[in-house]
Motif scaffolding. Structure first.
Motif, PDB file in Angstrom:
ATOM      1  N   ALA A   1      -1.699   8.305  -2.310  1.00  0.00           N
ATOM      2  CA  ALA A   1      -0.320   8.757  -2.517  1.00  0.00           C
ATOM      3  C   ALA A   1       0.118   8.366  -3.921  1.00  0.00           C
ATOM      4  CB  ALA A   1       0.606   8.146  -1.472  1.00  0.00           C
ATOM      5  N   THR A   2       1.137   9.062  -4.432  1.00  0.00           N
ATOM      6  CA  THR A   2       1.659   8.743  -5.765  1.00  0.00           C
ATOM      7  C   THR A   2       2.722   7.654  -5.660  1.00  0.00           C
ATOM      8  OG1 THR A   2       3.314  10.502  -5.561  1.00  0.00           O
ATOM      9  CG2 THR A   2       1.216  11.062  -6.618  1.00  0.00           C
ATOM     10  N   PRO A   3       2.852   6.821  -6.687  1.00  0.00           N
ATOM     11  CA  PRO A   3       3.759   5.678  -6.607  1.00  0.00           C
ATOM     12  C   PRO A   3       5.209   5.964  -6.975  1.00  0.00           C
ATOM     13  CG  PRO A   3       2.522   5.574  -8.625  1.00  0.00           C
ATOM     14  CD  PRO A   3       2.018   6.782  -7.883  1.00  0.00           C
ATOM     15  N   ASP A   4       5.491   7.097  -7.581  1.00  0.00           N
ATOM     16  CA  ASP A   4       6.803   7.326  -8.187  1.00  0.00           C
ATOM     17  C   ASP A   4       7.956   7.207  -7.200  1.00  0.00           C
ATOM     18  OD1 ASP A   4       5.377   7.762 -10.475  1.00  0.00           O
ATOM     19  OD2 ASP A   4       5.498   9.954 -10.376  1.00  0.00           O
ATOM     20  N   GLU A   5       7.850   7.849  -6.049  1.00  0.00           N
ATOM     21  CA  GLU A   5       8.973   7.866  -5.107  1.00  0.00           C
ATOM     22  C   GLU A   5       9.293   6.472  -4.584  1.00  0.00           C
ATOM     23  OE1 GLU A   5      10.298   9.970  -0.850  1.00  0.00           O
ATOM     24  OE2 GLU A   5       8.428  10.556  -1.866  1.00  0.00           O
ATOM     25  N   PHE A   6       8.280   5.717  -4.193  1.00  0.00           N
ATOM     26  CA  PHE A   6       8.532   4.380  -3.652  1.00  0.00           C
ATOM     27  C   PHE A   6       9.047   3.438  -4.742  1.00  0.00           C
ATOM     28  CE2 PHE A   6       7.284   0.099  -2.300  1.00  0.00           C
ATOM     29  CZ  PHE A   6       7.860   0.068  -1.031  1.00  0.00           C
TER      30      PHE A   6
ATOM     31  N   VAL B   1       6.520  -2.770 -12.162  1.00  0.00           N
ATOM     32  CA  VAL B   1       5.725  -2.089 -11.136  1.00  0.00           C
ATOM     33  C   VAL B   1       4.340  -1.830 -11.710  1.00  0.00           C
ATOM     34  CG1 VAL B   1       5.512  -0.070  -9.648  1.00  0.00           C
ATOM     35  CG2 VAL B   1       7.784  -1.021 -10.148  1.00  0.00           C
ATOM     36  N   VAL B   2       3.327  -2.322 -11.011  1.00  0.00           N
ATOM     37  CA  VAL B   2       1.951  -2.175 -11.468  1.00  0.00           C
ATOM     38  C   VAL B   2       1.149  -1.448 -10.395  1.00  0.00           C
ATOM     39  CG1 VAL B   2      -0.119  -3.362 -12.264  1.00  0.00           C
ATOM     40  CG2 VAL B   2       2.134  -4.334 -12.747  1.00  0.00           C
ATOM     41  N   VAL B   3       0.431  -0.424 -10.798  1.00  0.00           N
ATOM     42  CA  VAL B   3      -0.437   0.302  -9.871  1.00  0.00           C
ATOM     43  C   VAL B   3      -1.832  -0.314  -9.962  1.00  0.00           C
ATOM     44  CG1 VAL B   3      -1.401   2.531  -9.233  1.00  0.00           C
ATOM     45  CG2 VAL B   3       0.932   2.392 -10.147  1.00  0.00           C
ATOM     46  N   ALA B   4      -2.335  -0.789  -8.823  1.00  0.00           N
ATOM     47  CA  ALA B   4      -3.621  -1.498  -8.818  1.00  0.00           C
ATOM     48  C   ALA B   4      -4.465  -1.034  -7.648  1.00  0.00           C
ATOM     49  CB  ALA B   4      -3.403  -3.006  -8.769  1.00  0.00           C
TER      50      ALA B   4
ATOM     51  N   ALA C   1       0.848  -1.192   0.000  1.00  0.00           N
ATOM     52  CA  ALA C   1       0.000   0.000   0.000  1.00  0.00           C
ATOM     53  C   ALA C   1       0.881   1.239   0.000  1.00  0.00           C
ATOM     54  CB  ALA C   1      -0.915  -0.001   1.216  1.00  0.00           C
ATOM     55  N   LEU C   2       0.490   2.246  -0.764  1.00  0.00           N
ATOM     56  CA  LEU C   2       1.258   3.491  -0.804  1.00  0.00           C
ATOM     57  C   LEU C   2       0.996   4.354   0.420  1.00  0.00           C
ATOM     58  CD1 LEU C   2       0.767   4.272  -4.589  1.00  0.00           C
ATOM     59  CD2 LEU C   2       2.926   3.679  -3.451  1.00  0.00           C
ATOM     60  N   ALA C   3      -0.052   4.053   1.152  1.00  0.00           N
ATOM     61  CA  ALA C   3      -0.386   4.777   2.385  1.00  0.00           C
ATOM     62  C   ALA C   3      -1.415   3.959   3.155  1.00  0.00           C
ATOM     63  CB  ALA C   3      -0.947   6.167   2.066  1.00  0.00           C
ATOM     64  N   ASP C   4      -1.443   4.192   4.471  1.00  0.00           N
ATOM     65  CA  ASP C   4      -2.456   3.580   5.340  1.00  0.00           C
ATOM     66  C   ASP C   4      -2.583   2.061   5.169  1.00  0.00           C
ATOM     67  OD1 ASP C   4      -4.444   3.529   7.269  1.00  0.00           O
ATOM     68  OD2 ASP C   4      -6.049   3.793   5.781  1.00  0.00           O
ATOM     69  N   PRO C   5      -1.606   1.263   5.577  1.00  0.00           N
ATOM     70  CA  PRO C   5      -0.361   1.624   6.253  1.00  0.00           C
ATOM     71  C   PRO C   5       0.700   2.104   5.262  1.00  0.00           C
ATOM     72  CG  PRO C   5      -0.448  -0.729   5.958  1.00  0.00           C
ATOM     73  CD  PRO C   5      -1.761  -0.205   5.461  1.00  0.00           C
TER      74      PRO C   5
END
Length: 330
Positions: free
Chosen positions: A163-168, A179-182, A128-132
């Motif tokens: 949150a955006t995925p780029d930094e992580f 890397v897949v955003v889902a 998860a990009l956030a929470d957690p």
């Protein structure tokens, strides 16, 4: 009065249970059918006959296999009642050699390896990009386990609305990991294209949206879980892996019991050896090199690599650091 005399004819010998000579010859089971293990539940294995998710046979382990471990993803040969009807039971008589293995230990001091999934081609690491917030320590250790076990890792990022995925994602850029955003509202076309036709192990911490993702990938996941895991007296629980068939072909192996990766069974050489270019360069390293670079290893040959290989060295050293410490890994 004369005393009676006895001879051998007066002695009756009661045959014992072990009078029949035993043999080590075992049946060849030439008629055994090939299957894939899709669930495990207290001494019973659910086996998809011929890989058919609609024909799951409940099986037990044949006596001649002894305590041979059998896990989800194993390719096995079974005999007996293969109808798959309720209250029928087949026997697993052979376990094929594994092509890949996802292993872990309970912690970094535990010498006992546990095979989590066999023969998976891919490892989908759900974060998860956030929470957690995303935990790089867990991802790094999962990557180590994937590379050493022969699985192709894929990073799947959820909760993209927070949150955006780029930094992580940039943290692992040197490893060329897909890397897949889902997120919940993101289309899954890219992910399903990667998963279809493959056996993919799926891991992630509680709360990262893994169950939501599984339900989107396998719309009847709840029903499928009940079918393939209700092989013993109980049902699928959070401590058992289970393989679920994808609508487009292939399987996802949900491993909800995995919360962390102990890597007591893995050495730095195992990690470096998973990358052809790094393994070749590491042959010039001095004995005892940990490949962490200066100041720990001032003569590490990996420092001589350039271009993309140099980027990969930096990324792999993050994995080696995660391997050398048990902090921030769960």
């Amino acid at each position: 009065m004369s005393r009676r005399r006895y001879d051998e004819s007066d002695v009756r010998i009661r045959p014992g249970k072990g009078t029949r000579p035993r043999t080590k010859t075992r049946p060849e089971h030439l008629s055994a059918e090939e299957s894939m293990v899709v669930s495990v539940d207290r001494g019973r294995w659910g086996c998809a006959l011929g890989g058919d998710p609609d024909h799951v046979v409940v099986s037990m382990r044949a006596r001649e296999l002894g305590r041979t471990p059998i896990v989800v993803g194993d390719q096995v040969s079974i005999v007996g009642d293969l109808s798959g009807k309720p209250d029928t039971l087949a026997r697993i008589v052979r376990v094929a050699e594994r092509k890949t293995v996802l292993r872990r230990t309970a912690d970094d001091t535990d010498p006992y390896e546990r095979i989590v999934v066999a023969n998976a081609a891919q490892l989908l690491i759900v974060v998860a990009l956030a929470d957690p917030p995303p935990r790089t320590g867990f991802v790094e250790r999962a990557l180590v386990a994937a590379y050493v076990g022969g699985l192709k890792p894929i990073l799947c990022l959820t909760k993209s609305d927070l949150a955006t995925p780029d930094e992580f994602a940039a943290t692992f850029a040197g490893l060329d990991i897909p890397v897949v955003v889902a997120g919940r509202d993101d289309p899954l076309d890219e992910l399903t294209a990667i998963l279809n036709g493959q056996v993919t192990a799926l891991i992630g911490h509680s709360g990262v949206g893994k169950s939501t993702l599984v339900n989107r990938l396998v719309p009847d996941a709840d029903r499928a879980t009940g079918v393939v895991s209700g092989v013993g007296k109980g049902r699928h629980t959070s401590t058992q892996s289970v393989a679920l068939p994808l609508p487009g072909g292939g399987w996802v192996v949900d491993t909800p019991g995995i919360r962390s990766f102990g890597l007591a069974h893995i050495s730095p050489e195992n990690v470096v050896g998973a990358f052809t270019d790094l393994a070749a360069a590491a042959e010039d390293c001095p004995r005892g090199c940990t490949h962490l670079g200066p100041p720990a290893d001032p003569e590490c040959a990996l420092d001589k690599l350039t271009s993309k290989s140099a980027d990969r060295v930096a990324a792999v050293r993050l994995l080696l650091e995660a391997l050398s410490t048990n902090e921030s890994w769960n």
